[in-house]
Design an enzyme around this catalytic site. Sequence first.
Site, PDB file in Angstrom:
ATOM      1  N   LYS A 253     -13.634 -23.968   3.333  1.00  0.00           N
ATOM      2  CA  LYS A 253     -14.421 -22.791   3.689  1.00  0.00           C
ATOM      3  C   LYS A 253     -15.232 -23.122   4.926  1.00  0.00           C
ATOM      4  O   LYS A 253     -15.833 -24.198   5.016  1.00  0.00           O
ATOM      5  CB  LYS A 253     -15.335 -22.424   2.531  1.00  0.00           C
ATOM      6  CG  LYS A 253     -15.816 -21.002   2.624  1.00  0.00           C
ATOM      7  CD  LYS A 253     -16.094 -20.417   1.268  1.00  0.00           C
ATOM      8  CE  LYS A 253     -15.217 -19.214   1.007  1.00  0.00           C
ATOM      9  NZ  LYS A 253     -15.639 -18.430  -0.142  1.00  0.00           N
ATOM     10  N   ILE A 254     -15.240 -22.236   5.893  1.00  0.00           N
ATOM     11  CA  ILE A 254     -15.961 -22.522   7.130  1.00  0.00           C
ATOM     12  C   ILE A 254     -17.213 -21.652   7.176  1.00  0.00           C
ATOM     13  O   ILE A 254     -17.129 -20.421   7.199  1.00  0.00           O
ATOM     14  CB  ILE A 254     -15.031 -22.328   8.342  1.00  0.00           C
ATOM     15  CG1 ILE A 254     -13.824 -23.256   8.109  1.00  0.00           C
ATOM     16  CG2 ILE A 254     -15.765 -22.632   9.637  1.00  0.00           C
ATOM     17  CD1 ILE A 254     -12.834 -23.370   9.185  1.00  0.00           C
ATOM     18  N   HIS A 259     -17.677 -12.112   5.407  1.00  0.00           N
ATOM     19  CA  HIS A 259     -18.771 -11.368   4.799  1.00  0.00           C
ATOM     20  C   HIS A 259     -18.279 -10.563   3.608  1.00  0.00           C
ATOM     21  O   HIS A 259     -17.146 -10.079   3.613  1.00  0.00           O
ATOM     22  CB  HIS A 259     -19.424 -10.423   5.818  1.00  0.00           C
ATOM     23  CG  HIS A 259     -20.784 -10.017   5.396  1.00  0.00           C
ATOM     24  ND1 HIS A 259     -21.012  -8.904   4.628  1.00  0.00           N
ATOM     25  CD2 HIS A 259     -21.988 -10.611   5.579  1.00  0.00           C
ATOM     26  CE1 HIS A 259     -22.302  -8.836   4.369  1.00  0.00           C
ATOM     27  NE2 HIS A 259     -22.925  -9.851   4.933  1.00  0.00           N
ATOM     28  N   ARG A 268     -24.792  -8.038  13.533  1.00  0.00           N
ATOM     29  CA  ARG A 268     -25.868  -8.951  13.949  1.00  0.00           C
ATOM     30  C   ARG A 268     -25.335 -10.063  14.834  1.00  0.00           C
ATOM     31  O   ARG A 268     -26.061 -10.662  15.611  1.00  0.00           O
ATOM     32  CB  ARG A 268     -26.553  -9.530  12.702  1.00  0.00           C
ATOM     33  CG  ARG A 268     -27.150  -8.450  11.811  1.00  0.00           C
ATOM     34  CD  ARG A 268     -27.537  -8.979  10.439  1.00  0.00           C
ATOM     35  NE  ARG A 268     -26.375  -9.466   9.694  1.00  0.00           N
ATOM     36  CZ  ARG A 268     -26.448  -9.994   8.456  1.00  0.00           C
ATOM     37  NH1 ARG A 268     -27.602 -10.071   7.841  1.00  0.00           N
ATOM     38  NH2 ARG A 268     -25.353 -10.424   7.849  1.00  0.00           N
ATOM     39  N   ASP A 310     -25.068 -15.720  10.651  1.00  0.00           N
ATOM     40  CA  ASP A 310     -25.525 -17.110  10.641  1.00  0.00           C
ATOM     41  C   ASP A 310     -24.920 -17.994  11.730  1.00  0.00           C
ATOM     42  O   ASP A 310     -25.539 -18.970  12.138  1.00  0.00           O
ATOM     43  CB  ASP A 310     -25.213 -17.744   9.273  1.00  0.00           C
ATOM     44  CG  ASP A 310     -26.099 -17.167   8.188  1.00  0.00           C
ATOM     45  OD1 ASP A 310     -27.282 -16.940   8.478  1.00  0.00           O
ATOM     46  OD2 ASP A 310     -25.607 -16.931   7.076  1.00  0.00           O
ATOM     47  N   ARG A 335     -36.739 -12.279   5.717  1.00  0.00           N
ATOM     48  CA  ARG A 335     -36.165 -11.504   4.614  1.00  0.00           C
ATOM     49  C   ARG A 335     -37.207 -11.150   3.556  1.00  0.00           C
ATOM     50  O   ARG A 335     -37.019 -10.204   2.784  1.00  0.00           O
ATOM     51  CB  ARG A 335     -34.984 -12.249   4.003  1.00  0.00           C
ATOM     52  CG  ARG A 335     -34.257 -11.537   2.876  1.00  0.00           C
ATOM     53  CD  ARG A 335     -33.691 -10.169   3.284  1.00  0.00           C
ATOM     54  NE  ARG A 335     -32.755 -10.198   4.374  1.00  0.00           N
ATOM     55  CZ  ARG A 335     -31.450 -10.465   4.258  1.00  0.00           C
ATOM     56  NH1 ARG A 335     -30.942 -10.700   3.087  1.00  0.00           N
ATOM     57  NH2 ARG A 335     -30.659 -10.460   5.336  1.00  0.00           N
ATOM     58  N   ARG A 354     -30.164  -4.706 -16.877  1.00  0.00           N
ATOM     59  CA  ARG A 354     -29.605  -5.488 -17.984  1.00  0.00           C
ATOM     60  C   ARG A 354     -28.159  -5.054 -18.183  1.00  0.00           C
ATOM     61  O   ARG A 354     -27.865  -4.186 -19.011  1.00  0.00           O
ATOM     62  CB  ARG A 354     -30.446  -5.217 -19.234  1.00  0.00           C
ATOM     63  CG  ARG A 354     -30.383  -6.290 -20.329  1.00  0.00           C
ATOM     64  CD  ARG A 354     -28.991  -6.477 -20.843  1.00  0.00           C
ATOM     65  NE  ARG A 354     -28.907  -7.341 -22.004  1.00  0.00           N
ATOM     66  CZ  ARG A 354     -27.755  -7.799 -22.456  1.00  0.00           C
ATOM     67  NH1 ARG A 354     -26.609  -7.517 -21.825  1.00  0.00           N
ATOM     68  NH2 ARG A 354     -27.718  -8.534 -23.539  1.00  0.00           N
TER      69      ARG A 354
HETATM   70  N1  COA Z   1     -13.766 -19.772   5.660  1.00  0.00           N
HETATM   71  C1  COA Z   1     -12.505 -19.843   5.202  1.00  0.00           C
HETATM   72  N2  COA Z   1     -11.955 -18.904   4.423  1.00  0.00           N
HETATM   73  C2  COA Z   1     -12.717 -17.844   4.099  1.00  0.00           C
HETATM   74  C3  COA Z   1     -14.035 -17.695   4.553  1.00  0.00           C
HETATM   75  C4  COA Z   1     -14.559 -18.711   5.356  1.00  0.00           C
HETATM   76  N3  COA Z   1     -15.810 -18.652   5.823  1.00  0.00           N
HETATM   77  N4  COA Z   1     -14.568 -16.541   4.085  1.00  0.00           N
HETATM   78  C5  COA Z   1     -13.597 -15.963   3.353  1.00  0.00           C
HETATM   79  N5  COA Z   1     -12.509 -16.753   3.348  1.00  0.00           N
HETATM   80  C6  COA Z   1     -11.266 -16.505   2.653  1.00  0.00           C
HETATM   81  C7  COA Z   1     -11.516 -16.565   1.164  1.00  0.00           C
HETATM   82  O1  COA Z   1     -11.391 -17.890   0.665  1.00  0.00           O
HETATM   83  C8  COA Z   1     -10.450 -15.639   0.644  1.00  0.00           C
HETATM   84  O2  COA Z   1      -9.230 -16.304   0.670  1.00  0.00           O
HETATM   85  P1  COA Z   1      -8.199 -16.172  -0.574  1.00  0.00           P
HETATM   86  O3  COA Z   1      -7.925 -14.706  -0.674  1.00  0.00           O
HETATM   87  O4  COA Z   1      -7.045 -17.009  -0.140  1.00  0.00           O
HETATM   88  O5  COA Z   1      -8.949 -16.726  -1.750  1.00  0.00           O
HETATM   89  C9  COA Z   1     -10.390 -14.568   1.709  1.00  0.00           C
HETATM   90  O6  COA Z   1     -10.889 -15.168   2.908  1.00  0.00           O
HETATM   91  C10 COA Z   1     -11.184 -13.323   1.399  1.00  0.00           C
HETATM   92  O7  COA Z   1     -12.512 -13.652   1.090  1.00  0.00           O
HETATM   93  P2  COA Z   1     -13.559 -12.511   0.776  1.00  0.00           P
HETATM   94  O8  COA Z   1     -13.163 -11.852  -0.508  1.00  0.00           O
HETATM   95  O9  COA Z   1     -13.723 -11.686   1.971  1.00  0.00           O
HETATM   96  O10 COA Z   1     -14.902 -13.311   0.577  1.00  0.00           O
HETATM   97  P3  COA Z   1     -16.079 -13.016  -0.472  1.00  0.00           P
HETATM   98  O11 COA Z   1     -16.500 -11.606  -0.393  1.00  0.00           O
HETATM   99  O12 COA Z   1     -15.710 -13.564  -1.800  1.00  0.00           O
HETATM  100  O13 COA Z   1     -17.201 -13.961   0.096  1.00  0.00           O
HETATM  101  C11 COA Z   1     -18.602 -14.895   1.724  1.00  0.00           C
HETATM  102  C12 COA Z   1     -17.951 -13.616   1.207  1.00  0.00           C
HETATM  103  C13 COA Z   1     -19.609 -14.542   2.796  1.00  0.00           C
HETATM  104  C14 COA Z   1     -19.357 -15.607   0.567  1.00  0.00           C
HETATM  105  C15 COA Z   1     -17.491 -15.806   2.263  1.00  0.00           C
HETATM  106  O14 COA Z   1     -16.900 -15.193   3.375  1.00  0.00           O
HETATM  107  C16 COA Z   1     -17.999 -17.170   2.602  1.00  0.00           C
HETATM  108  O15 COA Z   1     -18.091 -18.037   1.725  1.00  0.00           O
HETATM  109  N6  COA Z   1     -18.377 -17.399   3.906  1.00  0.00           N
HETATM  110  C17 COA Z   1     -18.938 -18.673   4.290  1.00  0.00           C
HETATM  111  C18 COA Z   1     -20.405 -18.730   3.888  1.00  0.00           C
HETATM  112  C19 COA Z   1     -21.279 -17.863   4.782  1.00  0.00           C
HETATM  113  O16 COA Z   1     -21.141 -17.882   5.977  1.00  0.00           O
HETATM  114  N7  COA Z   1     -22.201 -17.140   4.136  1.00  0.00           N
HETATM  115  C20 COA Z   1     -23.158 -16.297   4.816  1.00  0.00           C
HETATM  116  C21 COA Z   1     -22.872 -14.848   4.553  1.00  0.00           C
HETATM  117  S1  COA Z   1     -23.878 -13.825   5.562  1.00  0.00           S
END
Ligand code: COA
Length: 373
Positions: A253-254, A259, A268, A310, A335, A354
């Site tokens: 995960k990067i 999002h 943003r 971010d 926030r 709940r």
């Molecule tokens: N790096 C690599 N792969 C990613 C990714 C990332 N940052 N974000 C999403 N993906 C992949 C997921 O693993 C998933 O793959 P899969 O279908 O093979 O399992 C696919 O993309 C779809 O993911 P999605 O359903 O859009 O993500 P989510 O809604 O469950 O999670 C986040 C959203 C933000 C938690 C997720 O994108 C993430 O972990 N990002 C990195 C952390 C981050 O930057 N957080 C700050 C948010 S503002």
Amino acid sequence: MAKVLSGAGLRGQVAGKTALSTVGVSGSGLTYRGYDVKDLAEHCQFEEVAYLILKGKLPNQQELDSYKAMLKSQRGLPQALKEVLERIPADAHPMDVLRTGCSMLGNLEGEHDFEQQQAITDRMLACFPSIICYWYRFSHDGVRVDVETDDDSIGAHFLHMLHGEKPSELHERVMHVSLILYAEHEFNASTFTARVCASTLSDMHSCITGAIGSLRGPLHGGANEAAMEMIERFESADHAEQEMMGMLERKEKIMGFGHAIYSESDPRNEIIKGWSEKLAADVGDTVLYPVSVRCEAVMWREKKLFCNADFFHASAYHFMKIPTKLFTPIFVMSRLTGWAGHVMEQRADNRIIRPSAEYTGEELRPVPAMSER
Ligand code: COA
């Protein structure tokens, strides 16, 4: 019987009402009380936006001046809180420091009546930067920093205490923009935490302390720190591309990408990216900004994943010489406005939150005798 949800993480479920913000619905994609965040980031100071979120309207000049003067007068920390901060070691995570600081403040200046909610929120807005910097400077530099500066804004106050000198105009402006971008974001994980806590009719300090705990995780606020740790490992844009390809192949995960609500871009990102570019020029950077731009291109090309708020915050904060471990606490300084706004909204029309769970455990069974277990 309650409806069973098919999607994990409550994705797509409407869990309540809000008049504070919209995400992925209108304008550039994020609005606070009907104003586009792009517009606010271009024309406003953070304190104006905090006023908007908390009080429902943009202040006029006189209202803004007196709001800022009031916040300025509340930057000081009680001696007992300073003593607690002095006992927290330098290797503690600043989010844990802030969580403890907020909780301790609740012991010293607790909310005994919901009529105090605005005053309690303003006090936190004014003194959270003091809590972070007092601990940071004491534990890292052995300095008991003066937390009652005369800086005009919350962002300048923070940078001044951190660096021991007043920030440049450019840095103060970037802090305004950054704090505006992070101020509010509908029912994200930390805000939802605050609302659940508020729904039990708990006090404001408990709601905010809980929210800080949720924001701390790398899938939420902690992503800006994780993004920084990644980009500073890369020596050049080509090196970044090579490493990112490896990470993608290993399905890592990067951080700073993707999002839960936005599907094509995070509004943003474009704004903070522009400021990161200006800061890069200001410090003469030839590595970190190009590395970040290449990471963005690779992620889009390979996975159609875009930078969230971010990613470019990491380089922007770094160019302002902010230590990486203080990135997420800055998010809190901002926030806090959204969290408190949601607590107030929840209280105004409350029913305890709940939900139900889909049971996946054992069928009903008798307790066996001790000798049969
Ligand atoms: N790096 C690599 N792969 C990613 C990714 C990332 N940052 N974000 C999403 N993906 C992949 C997921 O693993 C998933 O793959 P899969 O279908 O093979 O399992 C696919 O993309 C779809 O993911 P999605 O359903 O859009 O993500 P989510 O809604 O469950 O999670 C986040 C959203 C933000 C938690 C997720 O994108 C993430 O972990 N990002 C990195 C952390 C981050 O930057 N957080 C700050 C948010 S503002």
